[in-house]
Design a protein around this motif. Structure first.
Motif, PDB file in Angstrom:
ATOM      1  N   THR A  41     -20.196  46.959-118.227  1.00 37.80           N
ATOM      2  CA  THR A  41     -19.905  47.070-116.799  1.00 37.80           C
ATOM      3  C   THR A  41     -20.194  45.716-116.154  1.00 37.80           C
ATOM      4  O   THR A  41     -20.459  44.735-116.841  1.00 37.80           O
ATOM      5  CB  THR A  41     -20.766  48.168-116.141  1.00 37.80           C
ATOM      6  N   ALA A  42     -20.200  45.696-114.847  1.00 41.86           N
ATOM      7  CA  ALA A  42     -20.445  44.458-114.098  1.00 41.86           C
ATOM      8  C   ALA A  42     -21.927  44.246-113.831  1.00 41.86           C
ATOM      9  O   ALA A  42     -22.298  43.611-112.845  1.00 41.86           O
ATOM     10  CB  ALA A  42     -19.669  44.487-112.789  1.00 41.86           C
ATOM     11  N   ARG A  43     -22.763  44.749-114.708  1.00 43.51           N
ATOM     12  CA  ARG A  43     -24.209  44.557-114.536  1.00 43.51           C
ATOM     13  C   ARG A  43     -24.535  43.065-114.516  1.00 43.51           C
ATOM     14  O   ARG A  43     -24.115  42.325-115.381  1.00 43.51           O
ATOM     15  CB  ARG A  43     -24.945  45.220-115.698  1.00 43.51           C
ATOM     16  N   GLY A  44     -25.290  42.672-113.510  1.00 40.97           N
ATOM     17  CA  GLY A  44     -25.675  41.276-113.375  1.00 40.97           C
ATOM     18  C   GLY A  44     -27.050  41.017-113.964  1.00 40.97           C
ATOM     19  O   GLY A  44     -27.648  41.887-114.602  1.00 40.97           O
ATOM     20  N   VAL A  55     -12.000  44.176-108.368  1.00 36.58           N
ATOM     21  CA  VAL A  55     -11.526  43.059-109.191  1.00 36.58           C
ATOM     22  C   VAL A  55     -12.699  42.227-109.701  1.00 36.58           C
ATOM     23  O   VAL A  55     -12.715  41.817-110.864  1.00 36.58           O
ATOM     24  CB  VAL A  55     -10.513  42.191-108.405  1.00 36.58           C
ATOM     25  N   GLU A  56     -13.674  41.988-108.854  1.00 39.00           N
ATOM     26  CA  GLU A  56     -14.853  41.232-109.283  1.00 39.00           C
ATOM     27  C   GLU A  56     -15.591  41.971-110.401  1.00 39.00           C
ATOM     28  O   GLU A  56     -16.009  41.362-111.386  1.00 39.00           O
ATOM     29  CB  GLU A  56     -15.785  40.974-108.103  1.00 39.00           C
ATOM     30  N   ALA A  61     -17.217  42.469-116.069  1.00 41.55           N
ATOM     31  CA  ALA A  61     -17.233  43.311-117.266  1.00 41.55           C
ATOM     32  C   ALA A  61     -16.500  42.623-118.418  1.00 41.55           C
ATOM     33  O   ALA A  61     -16.981  42.610-119.563  1.00 41.55           O
ATOM     34  CB  ALA A  61     -16.613  44.676-116.970  1.00 41.55           C
ATOM     35  N   LEU A  62     -15.351  42.025-118.139  1.00 39.51           N
ATOM     36  CA  LEU A  62     -14.603  41.310-119.177  1.00 39.51           C
ATOM     37  C   LEU A  62     -15.377  40.088-119.663  1.00 39.51           C
ATOM     38  O   LEU A  62     -15.414  39.803-120.868  1.00 39.51           O
ATOM     39  CB  LEU A  62     -13.222  40.919-118.656  1.00 39.51           C
ATOM     40  N   GLU A 130     -15.597  49.842-116.610  1.00 43.22           N
ATOM     41  CA  GLU A 130     -16.314  49.595-117.865  1.00 43.22           C
ATOM     42  C   GLU A 130     -15.275  49.250-118.916  1.00 43.22           C
ATOM     43  O   GLU A 130     -14.215  49.877-118.972  1.00 43.22           O
ATOM     44  CB  GLU A 130     -17.112  50.823-118.287  1.00 43.22           C
ATOM     45  N   ILE A 131     -15.569  48.238-119.735  1.00 42.37           N
ATOM     46  CA  ILE A 131     -14.626  47.782-120.761  1.00 42.37           C
ATOM     47  C   ILE A 131     -15.321  47.772-122.110  1.00 42.37           C
ATOM     48  O   ILE A 131     -16.419  47.233-122.241  1.00 42.37           O
ATOM     49  CB  ILE A 131     -14.096  46.364-120.450  1.00 42.37           C
ATOM     50  N   GLU A 132     -14.658  48.365-123.111  1.00 43.25           N
ATOM     51  CA  GLU A 132     -15.137  48.263-124.486  1.00 43.25           C
ATOM     52  C   GLU A 132     -14.017  47.670-125.323  1.00 43.25           C
ATOM     53  O   GLU A 132     -12.854  47.713-124.934  1.00 43.25           O
ATOM     54  CB  GLU A 132     -15.597  49.614-125.029  1.00 43.25           C
ATOM     55  N   ALA A 133     -14.389  47.098-126.468  1.00 41.81           N
ATOM     56  CA  ALA A 133     -13.381  46.393-127.274  1.00 41.81           C
ATOM     57  C   ALA A 133     -13.735  46.428-128.754  1.00 41.81           C
ATOM     58  O   ALA A 133     -14.894  46.672-129.129  1.00 41.81           O
ATOM     59  CB  ALA A 133     -13.280  44.942-126.802  1.00 41.81           C
ATOM     60  N   THR A 134     -12.723  46.157-129.558  1.00 38.80           N
ATOM     61  CA  THR A 134     -12.885  45.946-130.985  1.00 38.80           C
ATOM     62  C   THR A 134     -12.238  44.610-131.310  1.00 38.80           C
ATOM     63  O   THR A 134     -11.113  44.343-130.868  1.00 38.80           O
ATOM     64  CB  THR A 134     -12.220  47.064-131.811  1.00 38.80           C
ATOM     65  N   ALA A 135     -12.944  43.786-132.055  1.00 41.19           N
ATOM     66  CA  ALA A 135     -12.424  42.473-132.438  1.00 41.19           C
ATOM     67  C   ALA A 135     -12.499  42.309-133.956  1.00 41.19           C
ATOM     68  O   ALA A 135     -13.351  42.913-134.611  1.00 41.19           O
ATOM     69  CB  ALA A 135     -13.237  41.367-131.761  1.00 41.19           C
ATOM     70  N   VAL A 136     -11.583  41.509-134.481  1.00 42.33           N
ATOM     71  CA  VAL A 136     -11.637  41.110-135.883  1.00 42.33           C
ATOM     72  C   VAL A 136     -11.961  39.620-135.888  1.00 42.33           C
ATOM     73  O   VAL A 136     -11.175  38.797-135.420  1.00 42.33           O
ATOM     74  CB  VAL A 136     -10.314  41.386-136.626  1.00 42.33           C
TER      75      VAL A 136
END
Length: 141
Positions: A41-44, A55-56, A61-62, A130-136
């Protein structure tokens, strides 16, 4: 933002129509390590969500997702899947232009397979995104 070692092949069947701002599928065609990034999330620095701006919050989050990916040895181009959770679909839709600018400023023109899910609420008080992701990631040397 484009890593020459990232070897995703984009899979967009024409029968599904042209995606805009995502890809239907990505195939990793090389060696690598999987990274699962927990929802951010946008937790600071205070441990709290510090802005009420949609948008902020998306940008923060990103940024947090990308910080995890970079710490693990990758970059934006290694993200193959991303799920964005929002508490207000109307706010998301109303912010698409600004969200697109925020996204491209961090991810360039790399579009993972993405899902957007509207939820009733998020764990962090005040969180709208909230953003979650998977990366290789590339193999460790």
């Amino acid at each position: 933002m484009t890593d020459p070692d990232a070897k995703f092949r984009i899979v967009n069947p024409t029968s599904l129509g042209e995606p805009k701002g995502w890809n239907n599928g990505l195939v990793w065609e090389g060696p690598g390590r999987l990274l699962f990034v927990a929802g951010q999330t946008a937790r600071g620095p205070s441990g709290r969500v510090e802005s009420a701006d949609f948008v902020e919050q998306f940008g923060v989050a990103l940024d947090r997702v990308l910080r995890v990916v970079r710490e693990a040895g990758g970059d934006a181009a290694h993200i193959g899947r991303m799920t964005v959770y929002v508490t207000d679909l109307d706010a998301y839709l109303a912010s698409r232009v600004a969200l697109g600018e925020t996204y491209r400023g961090r991810m360039g023109r790399h579009y993972p397979a993405m899902s957007l899910v509207e939820v009733q609420g998020l764990v962090d008080p005040g969180a709208l995104v909230e953003i979650e992701a998977t990366a290789v990631l590339p193999p460790e040397l």
